[in-house]
Design a protein around this motif. Structure first.
Motif, PDB file in Angstrom:
ATOM      1  N   PRO A 133       0.804  -1.221   0.000  1.00  0.00           N
ATOM      2  CA  PRO A 133       0.000   0.000   0.000  1.00  0.00           C
ATOM      3  C   PRO A 133       0.841   1.277   0.000  1.00  0.00           C
ATOM      4  CG  PRO A 133      -0.912  -1.584   1.540  1.00  0.00           C
ATOM      5  CD  PRO A 133       0.400  -2.130   1.091  1.00  0.00           C
ATOM      6  N   ASN A 134       1.937   1.306   0.773  1.00  0.00           N
ATOM      7  CA  ASN A 134       2.771   2.504   0.825  1.00  0.00           C
ATOM      8  C   ASN A 134       3.471   2.758  -0.513  1.00  0.00           C
ATOM      9  OD1 ASN A 134       2.088   3.084   3.461  1.00  0.00           O
ATOM     10  ND2 ASN A 134       3.891   2.111   4.345  1.00  0.00           N
ATOM     11  N   LEU A 135       3.932   1.697  -1.172  1.00  0.00           N
ATOM     12  CA  LEU A 135       4.559   1.858  -2.490  1.00  0.00           C
ATOM     13  C   LEU A 135       3.548   2.386  -3.503  1.00  0.00           C
ATOM     14  CD1 LEU A 135       6.793  -1.350  -2.721  1.00  0.00           C
ATOM     15  CD2 LEU A 135       7.574   1.020  -2.503  1.00  0.00           C
ATOM     16  N   VAL A 136       2.317   1.895  -3.429  1.00  0.00           N
ATOM     17  CA  VAL A 136       1.285   2.359  -4.358  1.00  0.00           C
ATOM     18  C   VAL A 136       0.945   3.822  -4.084  1.00  0.00           C
ATOM     19  CG1 VAL A 136      -1.157   2.098  -4.971  1.00  0.00           C
ATOM     20  CG2 VAL A 136       0.327   0.089  -4.848  1.00  0.00           C
ATOM     21  N   ARG A 137       0.819   4.202  -2.816  1.00  0.00           N
ATOM     22  CA  ARG A 137       0.540   5.605  -2.490  1.00  0.00           C
ATOM     23  C   ARG A 137       1.654   6.515  -3.011  1.00  0.00           C
ATOM     24  NH1 ARG A 137      -1.194   3.124   2.473  1.00  0.00           N
ATOM     25  NH2 ARG A 137      -3.471   3.309   2.698  1.00  0.00           N
ATOM     26  N   PHE A 138       2.899   6.056  -2.888  1.00  0.00           N
ATOM     27  CA  PHE A 138       4.030   6.833  -3.401  1.00  0.00           C
ATOM     28  C   PHE A 138       3.945   6.964  -4.915  1.00  0.00           C
ATOM     29  CE2 PHE A 138       8.424   7.007  -5.024  1.00  0.00           C
ATOM     30  CZ  PHE A 138       8.841   8.192  -4.436  1.00  0.00           C
ATOM     31  N   ALA A 139       3.647   5.861  -5.598  1.00  0.00           N
ATOM     32  CA  ALA A 139       3.560   5.891  -7.064  1.00  0.00           C
ATOM     33  C   ALA A 139       2.433   6.790  -7.546  1.00  0.00           C
ATOM     34  CB  ALA A 139       3.362   4.465  -7.595  1.00  0.00           C
ATOM     35  N   LEU A 140       1.334   6.837  -6.799  1.00  0.00           N
ATOM     36  CA  LEU A 140       0.191   7.648  -7.204  1.00  0.00           C
ATOM     37  C   LEU A 140       0.513   9.140  -7.224  1.00  0.00           C
ATOM     38  CD1 LEU A 140      -2.814   5.878  -5.433  1.00  0.00           C
ATOM     39  CD2 LEU A 140      -2.518   6.224  -7.897  1.00  0.00           C
ATOM     40  N   ARG A 141       1.521   9.543  -6.488  1.00  0.00           N
ATOM     41  CA  ARG A 141       1.918  10.952  -6.500  1.00  0.00           C
ATOM     42  C   ARG A 141       2.365  11.389  -7.888  1.00  0.00           C
ATOM     43  NH1 ARG A 141       5.763  11.568  -1.096  1.00  0.00           N
ATOM     44  NH2 ARG A 141       4.217  10.884   0.466  1.00  0.00           N
ATOM     45  N   PHE A 142       2.842  10.427  -8.685  1.00  0.00           N
ATOM     46  CA  PHE A 142       3.384  10.759 -10.002  1.00  0.00           C
ATOM     47  C   PHE A 142       2.445  10.366 -11.143  1.00  0.00           C
ATOM     48  CE2 PHE A 142       6.718   9.722  -6.966  1.00  0.00           C
ATOM     49  CZ  PHE A 142       7.474  10.891  -6.989  1.00  0.00           C
ATOM     50  N   MET A 143       1.247   9.911 -10.781  1.00  0.00           N
ATOM     51  CA  MET A 143       0.270   9.523 -11.801  1.00  0.00           C
ATOM     52  C   MET A 143      -0.785  10.603 -11.951  1.00  0.00           C
ATOM     53  SD  MET A 143      -0.411   5.470 -11.032  1.00  0.00           S
ATOM     54  CE  MET A 143       0.947   4.292 -10.957  1.00  0.00           C
ATOM     55  N   ARG A 144      -1.097  10.934 -13.173  1.00  0.00           N
ATOM     56  CA  ARG A 144      -2.135  11.913 -13.433  1.00  0.00           C
ATOM     57  C   ARG A 144      -3.471  11.217 -13.568  1.00  0.00           C
ATOM     58  NH1 ARG A 144       0.515  15.879 -18.071  1.00  0.00           N
ATOM     59  NH2 ARG A 144       2.230  16.702 -16.794  1.00  0.00           N
ATOM     60  N   ARG A 145      -4.496  11.902 -13.110  1.00  0.00           N
ATOM     61  CA  ARG A 145      -5.843  11.373 -13.299  1.00  0.00           C
ATOM     62  C   ARG A 145      -6.194  11.401 -14.775  1.00  0.00           C
ATOM     63  NH1 ARG A 145      -9.204  10.737  -8.958  1.00  0.00           N
ATOM     64  NH2 ARG A 145      -8.440  11.514  -6.934  1.00  0.00           N
ATOM     65  N   LYS A 146      -6.906  10.359 -15.202  1.00  0.00           N
ATOM     66  CA  LYS A 146      -7.299  10.268 -16.603  1.00  0.00           C
ATOM     67  C   LYS A 146      -8.388  11.285 -16.914  1.00  0.00           C
ATOM     68  CE  LYS A 146      -8.964   6.941 -19.996  1.00  0.00           C
ATOM     69  NZ  LYS A 146      -9.411   5.548 -20.217  1.00  0.00           N
ATOM     70  N   ARG A 147      -8.219  12.012 -18.025  1.00  0.00           N
ATOM     71  CA  ARG A 147      -9.249  12.956 -18.443  1.00  0.00           C
ATOM     72  C   ARG A 147     -10.439  12.228 -19.048  1.00  0.00           C
ATOM     73  NH1 ARG A 147      -5.840  17.855 -21.418  1.00  0.00           N
ATOM     74  NH2 ARG A 147      -4.641  18.497 -19.545  1.00  0.00           N
ATOM     75  N   ARG A 148     -11.625  12.614 -18.614  1.00  0.00           N
ATOM     76  CA  ARG A 148     -12.851  11.985 -19.121  1.00  0.00           C
ATOM     77  C   ARG A 148     -13.340  12.701 -20.371  1.00  0.00           C
ATOM     78  NH1 ARG A 148     -12.917   7.019 -17.002  1.00  0.00           N
ATOM     79  NH2 ARG A 148     -12.625   7.066 -14.758  1.00  0.00           N
TER      80      ARG A 148
END
Length: 330
Positions: free
Chosen positions: A315-330
Motif C-alpha cells: 500500500p505505501n509503495l502504491v501511495r508513493f507511485a500515485l503521486r506521479f500519476m495523473r488522473r485520466k481525463r474523461r
C-alpha cells in the motif's frame, strides 16, 4: 463433486498437535452464512492497552484473532451457478487458473512445513489453521474448474522446502502483494456485471479469508522480528530483503514451471497487478485501479482491531507511485 478432486494433503498429519476444524454437515441457510460473514470480518481484542509486537499479549491476541474469525463454510457443498455461454467463455479464458491452483498447493505445504517446526503452541496452531485454509482454497478452485470444464496443466509434485523459513516468507509476502491487487480486481469484476452475482458471492469468503491470512502474517513478522537480537536479527532482515528481491524478479516476466508430465508452462504472475481488462469491459486506467485497490484494502481490514499490525509495504509503495500519476481525463 467427486472426492477424486481432492489430493492427499493433510495438515493434521503434518503438524504435531493440530486438530482440523469440524465443519457443519448441513447446507447453511442465509442466516448462518450472514452470521459467519460478520464474524470473520470483525474482531476486537479484549486485552487492554497496546498490542506491542514481541509481547506475549500480542502473540496470544494475533493467534486468537485468527482462530475466532474462522469461517466454517464448506466448499464441498457449493452449488456452482449456471453460466451463460458468454460468462463461461470469460471465466475459462482468464489466464490464472493453473497458477492459482498451484500457488495454493505450494502455500499449504510451505505453511504446514514451517508450522510443524515451531515450539510455540499458540503460533503453531494458528499457522496450521492457515495451512488448512490454504488447502481449502485449493479445494474450492479445483471444484470450480471441474464444474466449468476448465482444463488445467497437470500439477507438478509439491516438494517439501529445504529452507522452511524462506519458503514461508516467500509465500507470506507474495500473498501480501497479490491480495492487495486482487482486492481491487475483485471489486472491478463485481461492478462490471460481466460475472453472475452468485459466482462473486461464492468467492467473497475466500477473498476475506486472504485478508485474514495476510493480517496474521504481518503480525507474525512483527512478533518474530521483535524477538530477535544481534546476528539473528541481521540474518532475518537480510532474508526478508532477499525475499523482496526474489518477488520483484519473479514479477518482471512470466514465471516458468514444469508440469507433472515434464512440459514447460508460462504463468502470468503479474495478472493481479494488470488484469483489469480481463474482468471488465469498462476502460479503467492504472491510477484509478490503484486507488480502488487502496480503498478495498482499507475496507477489508477495517473490521479488525486497529492495534494489530497491517501489511504496509505494498500500500505505501502504491501511495508513493500515485503521486506521479495523473488522473485520466474523461
Amino acid at each position: 463433486m467427486s472426492d477424486q478432486l481432492l489430493d492427499a494433503f493433510d495438515a493434521a498429519q503434518m503438524i504435531p498437535g493440530f486438530v482440523a476444524p469440524k465443519l457443519p454437515r448441513e447446507q447453511p441457510d442465509r442466516a448462518a452464512l450472514d452470521a459467519a460473514d460478520r464474524n470473520t470480518r470483525h474482531w476486537t481484542s479484549t486485552a487492554s492497552g497496546p498490542l506491542t509486537p514481541g509481547s506475549d499479549t500480542h502473540r496470544h491476541e494475533m493467534c486468537r484473532m485468527f482462530r475466532e474469525t474462522f469461517n466454517p463454510y464448506r466448499p464441498s457443498v457449493i452449488e456452482w451457478p449456471k453460466l451463460t455461454p458468454e460468462a463461461l467463455k470469460r471465466i475459462v479464458e482468464l489466464p490464472i487458473w493453473d497458477v492459482a491452483v498451484q500457488t495454493e498447493g505450494k502455500a499449504r505445504l510451505r505453511m504446514a512445513a514451517y508450522a510443524a517446526q515451531l515450539d510455540d503452541d499458540d503460533v503453531r496452531d494458528a499457522l496450521a489453521l492457515n495451512a488448512w485454509e490454504e488447502n481449502r482454497h485449493k479445494e474450492v478452485l479445483s471444484r470450480m474448474v471441474a464444474a466449468y470444464g476448465i482444463e488445467l496443466a497437470s500439477e507438478p509434485p509439491y516438494v517439501y522446502p529445504r529452507d522452511v523459513e524462506w519458503a514461508y516468507l516467500v509465500t507470506g509476502y507474495s500473498e501480501c502483494v497479490d491480495s492487495f491487487f486482487a482486492f481491487g480486481l475483485f471489486e472491478v469484476a463485481r461492478r462490471s456485471g460481466l460475472f453472475p452475482p452468485e459466482l462473486i458471492d461464492t468467492f467473497e469468503p475466500v477473498m476475506q479469508e486472504e485478508c485474514r491470512h495476510i493480517l496474521l502474517f504481518a503480525n507474525w513478522v512483527a512478533w518474530h522480528r521483535a524477538g530477535l537480537s544481534g546476528w539473528l536479527r541481521i540474518r532475518f532482515e537480510l532474508k526478508v530483503a532477499a525475499v523482496w528481491v526474489y518477488l520483484g524478479w519473479e514479477r518482471i516476466g512470466l514465471a516458468r514451471a514444469m508440469d507433472a508430465d515434464g512440459n514447460e508452462h508460462r504463468h502470468d504472475k503479474k495478472f493481479t497487478m494488470n488484469g483489469a481488462q480481463s474482468v471488465t469491459d469498462v476502460d479503467i486506467d492504472t491510477a484509478e485501479l490503484m486507488r480502488l485497490c487502496l480503498a478495498e484494502n482499507d475496507r477489508r481490514f477495517s473490521g479488525y482491531d486497529p492495534r494489530l499490525q497491517r501489511p504496509r509495504t505494498t500500500p505505501n509503495l502504491v501511495r508513493f507511485a500515485l503521486r506521479f500519476m495523473r488522473r485520466k481525463r474523461r
